[in-house]
Design a protein around this motif. Structure first.
Motif, PDB file in Angstrom:
ATOM      1  N   THR A  68      -6.485  -1.691   3.658  1.00 51.49           N
ATOM      2  CA  THR A  68      -6.248  -0.678   2.597  1.00 51.49           C
ATOM      3  C   THR A  68      -5.284  -1.354   1.716  1.00 51.49           C
ATOM      4  N   GLU A 111     -10.272  -4.309   8.663  1.00 55.53           N
ATOM      5  CA  GLU A 111      -9.721  -3.206   7.828  1.00 55.53           C
ATOM      6  C   GLU A 111      -9.016  -3.542   6.759  1.00 55.53           C
ATOM      7  N   TYR A 119       0.842  -1.172   0.179  1.00 58.25           N
ATOM      8  CA  TYR A 119       0.106  -0.078  -0.012  1.00 58.25           C
ATOM      9  C   TYR A 119       0.753   1.180   0.006  1.00 58.25           C
ATOM     10  N   HIS A 154      -6.127   4.213  -4.699  1.00 57.29           N
ATOM     11  CA  HIS A 154      -5.836   3.696  -3.235  1.00 57.29           C
ATOM     12  C   HIS A 154      -7.275   3.401  -2.649  1.00 57.29           C
ATOM     13  N   ASP A 207      -7.634  12.578   8.654  1.00 57.04           N
ATOM     14  CA  ASP A 207      -7.287  12.439  10.003  1.00 57.04           C
ATOM     15  C   ASP A 207      -6.885  13.940  10.583  1.00 57.04           C
ATOM     16  N   TRP A 256      -2.543   7.256   3.450  1.00 58.81           N
ATOM     17  CA  TRP A 256      -3.771   7.708   3.658  1.00 58.81           C
ATOM     18  C   TRP A 256      -4.611   6.700   4.519  1.00 58.81           C
ATOM     19  N   VAL A 257      -4.776   6.963   5.627  1.00 65.41           N
ATOM     20  CA  VAL A 257      -5.587   5.735   6.475  1.00 65.41           C
ATOM     21  C   VAL A 257      -6.613   6.462   7.227  1.00 65.41           C
ATOM     22  N   TYR A 271      -9.581   2.073   0.842  1.00 64.81           N
ATOM     23  CA  TYR A 271      -9.735   1.867   2.030  1.00 64.81           C
ATOM     24  C   TYR A 271     -11.205   1.255   2.429  1.00 64.81           C
ATOM     25  N   GLN A 318      -9.954   6.960   9.782  1.00 66.65           N
ATOM     26  CA  GLN A 318      -9.822   6.324  11.097  1.00 66.65           C
ATOM     27  C   GLN A 318     -11.533   6.020  11.403  1.00 66.65           C
TER      28      GLN A 318
END
Length: 559
Positions: free
Chosen positions: A414, A412, A398, A425, A449, A402-403, A427, A405
């Motif tokens: 990614t 989860e 990955y 990308h 975030d 950018w993750v 998520y 929350q």
């Protein structure tokens, strides 16, 4: 020869200086119409209202006990948010206002109203649906509404009318208004940029970011002005109810209390930017930026209330005087005998109505307990990346940086995908069961975030997902070296939606009736970077969706 003497009846009338006992001719109808409060110093009247008050207080205490989790959730927000800290004083102020109206209340004969039971049923169902959807604010509104609902049911319409203002004030105990943050951020950015342009300062504007020759500014959530607007409306409602007699003036003043702080916050933001620009960022960006906000808010509200008093002095003085002497209720009665006749039967009816109302409300938490016996799935999944068709292919590692929350997700994922120089990308957060502390839709869940990425703009866009037309939520976010467009939406029991309210209703339906895919739900977000105009990035995301099937992949989790 006997001389006929006119009969007299005594009534207490209120004036601006207090109450006085006036003798009025029983044959003078014009004077009778001006009676504001019947005599209420009779022992039977006091005994009746003492028991009714204790009964009402006991019913309120039982409601708080039945819905303890909901009540404490409001207290938790008051304790942890400067915006809603005023919630601690709402109930004491409301109780004081009720006490101040005690002479109006005791002039009204308590008369239970069966229509109030329907309202209590509706509030009980509303709280139950709020529990199914995990929407705290719906439950909080329902519980607050139960208090005046019980007053109407047990004591009747006349008492409710006499207490309508203090009971309506209780609604401000509900911590509401977070949904205003985003639009107020956009308005503040627009207002500030427009004011800078009118001042002759060159501005490059991009969503909630704008750049002037001396620096770059971001309109953050703290700059939206919600922390000023909500207290302002609360104070404005209290002021309007205490000062004005006309409902038109009351509503107008509450609207002024809403819009004036928004405009004042725009001027504050513009003033801070202008001050920083003129002083080469020596002033305006530090702590004085926030201090000026509260000082400005205090000055603005002082001016608003001062003008509000002037408006009353010039336009509402006559009606205000009439309002003090007007009858508090059509049910005030005509003589002491009415209180005597109604006291005993009223007492025998108040108790059963209070018990019946509380039992109706208790059905909601009892129903939730019945549902809680259903098995709750809590699993540890090892999700695999959704497969894609050529020319797209999965990247081994990955690289999205950018993750989002999302708390409490059971799984989860990614993953990054590539097609020539283009990258997408993904998520994905999956919930086997949405529950407290593990909710698909919560204000604690963050798509951005706020540390590495900042939100520029957001809107809805119609796209095609798995062959179905869908409105996704489109966000443009920025990091230090890149700008990214993100599409996000929810999957709940086999249905796609980007509307959080619709998603909550789908969750409630799945939990209540059961669906083919159980109570499983997920949030998905796709992002790709762009330079300049975002049109190419939008085409890339749509092309990627045409080469994968996210719906089939999510169904495999629920089996």
């Amino acid at each position: 020869m006997c001389e006929a003497k006119p009969n007299f009846t005594y009534a207490v009338t209120q004036t601006g200086q207090g109450s006085h006992l006036a003798g009025l001719s029983a044959t003078d109808n014009s004077h009778r119409k001006r009676l504001s409060i019947i005599r209420n110093d009779d022992p039977l009247t006091r005994s009746l209202w003492k028991r009714a008050g204790l009964l009402m207080a006991a019913a309120w205490v039982v409601v708080v006990f039945l819905f303890w989790d909901t009540a404490t959730s409001m207290v938790h927000v008051w304790s942890n948010s400067d915006t809603f800290a005023h919630g601690f004083v709402i109930l004491p102020i409301s109780l004081y206002l009720m006490w101040a109206r005690r002479h109006r209340i005791t002039a009204v004969r308590p008369s239970p109203n069966l229509w109030g039971l329907l309202l209590l049923v509706g509030l009980s169902v509303g709280w139950f649906l709020g529990e199914l959807m995990n929407v705290r604010v719906v439950q909080q509104f329902a519980v607050v509404g139960m208090l005046p609902g019980l007053v109407w049911t047990v004591l009747g319409t006349g008492v409710l009318r006499a207490l309508i203002f203090p009971l309506a004030f209780l609604v401000f105990a509900v911590p509401m208004g977070d949904e205003l943050v985003s639009p107020l951020q956009d308005f503040t950015a627009y207002f500030t940029v427009t004011a800078l342009q009118l001042s002759g300062i060159p501005v490059f504007w991009e969503g909630r970011f704008f750049t002037i020759p001396t620096g770059t500014w971001h309109v953050a959530e703290a700059c939206a002005g919600v922390r000023y607007v909500i207290p302002s409306v609360t104070l404005g409602f209290l002021f309007a109810g205490a000062v004005y007699q006309s409902w038109f003036r009351r509503c107008t003043f509450v609207l002024v209390s809403f819009f004036v702080p928004i405009l004042a916050n725009g001027f504050r933001a513009f003033g801070s930017v202008l001050l920083a620009h003129l002083t080469n960022n020596t002033f305006g960006k530090g702590v004085e930026h926030f201090i000026s906000g509260w000082l400005g808010f205090g000055v603005v509200m002082f001016v608003v209330f001062w003008l509000g008093l002037k408006w009353r002095d010039t336009a509402d003085a006559a009606s205000g005087k009439r309002g003090h002497s007007a009858p508090p209720s059509a049910e005030a009665g005509t003589a002491e005998e009415k209180t005597r006749r109604g006291s005993v039967p009223s007492l025998t009816r108040l108790g059963p109505m209070a018990i019946g109302g509380v039992l109706l409300l208790a059905l909601a938490p009892l129903s939730v307990k019945a549902l809680s016996h259903q098995p709750v799935v809590s699993v540890a999944l090892n999700p695999t990346a959704p497969s894609v068709l050529l020319p797209w292919e999965a990247v081994a590692q990955y690289v999205g940086n950018w993750v989002p929350q999302f708390r409490g997700a059971d799984a989860e994922l990614t993953h990054s995908y590539r097609h020539d120089a283009q990258q997408v990308h993904l998520y994905l957060a999956y919930y086997a069961n949405s529950r407290q502390g593990a909710e698909l839709i919560s204000r604690m869940n963050l798509l951005v975030d706020g540390e590495r990425w900042a939100l520029l703009t957001e809107r809805d866009r119609e796209v095609v997902v798995d062959g179905r037309s869908l409105h996704v939520h489109e966000s443009h976010i920025r990091a230090a070296q890149r700008t990214r467009v993100v599409w996000s939406w929810y999957w709940v029991a086999g249905e796609f939606t980007s509307n959080p309210y619709v998603a909550k209703l789908l969750q409630a339906k799945a939990r209540l009736f059961g669906e083919a895919y159980g109570s499983g739900s997920a949030v998905m977000a796709l992002g790709t970077d762009y330079d300049g105009q975002p049109d190419d990035a939008i085409n890339i995301l749509q092309d990627f969706l045409q080469h994968t099937s996210l719906d089939t992949h999510l169904i495999s989790y629920s089996k």
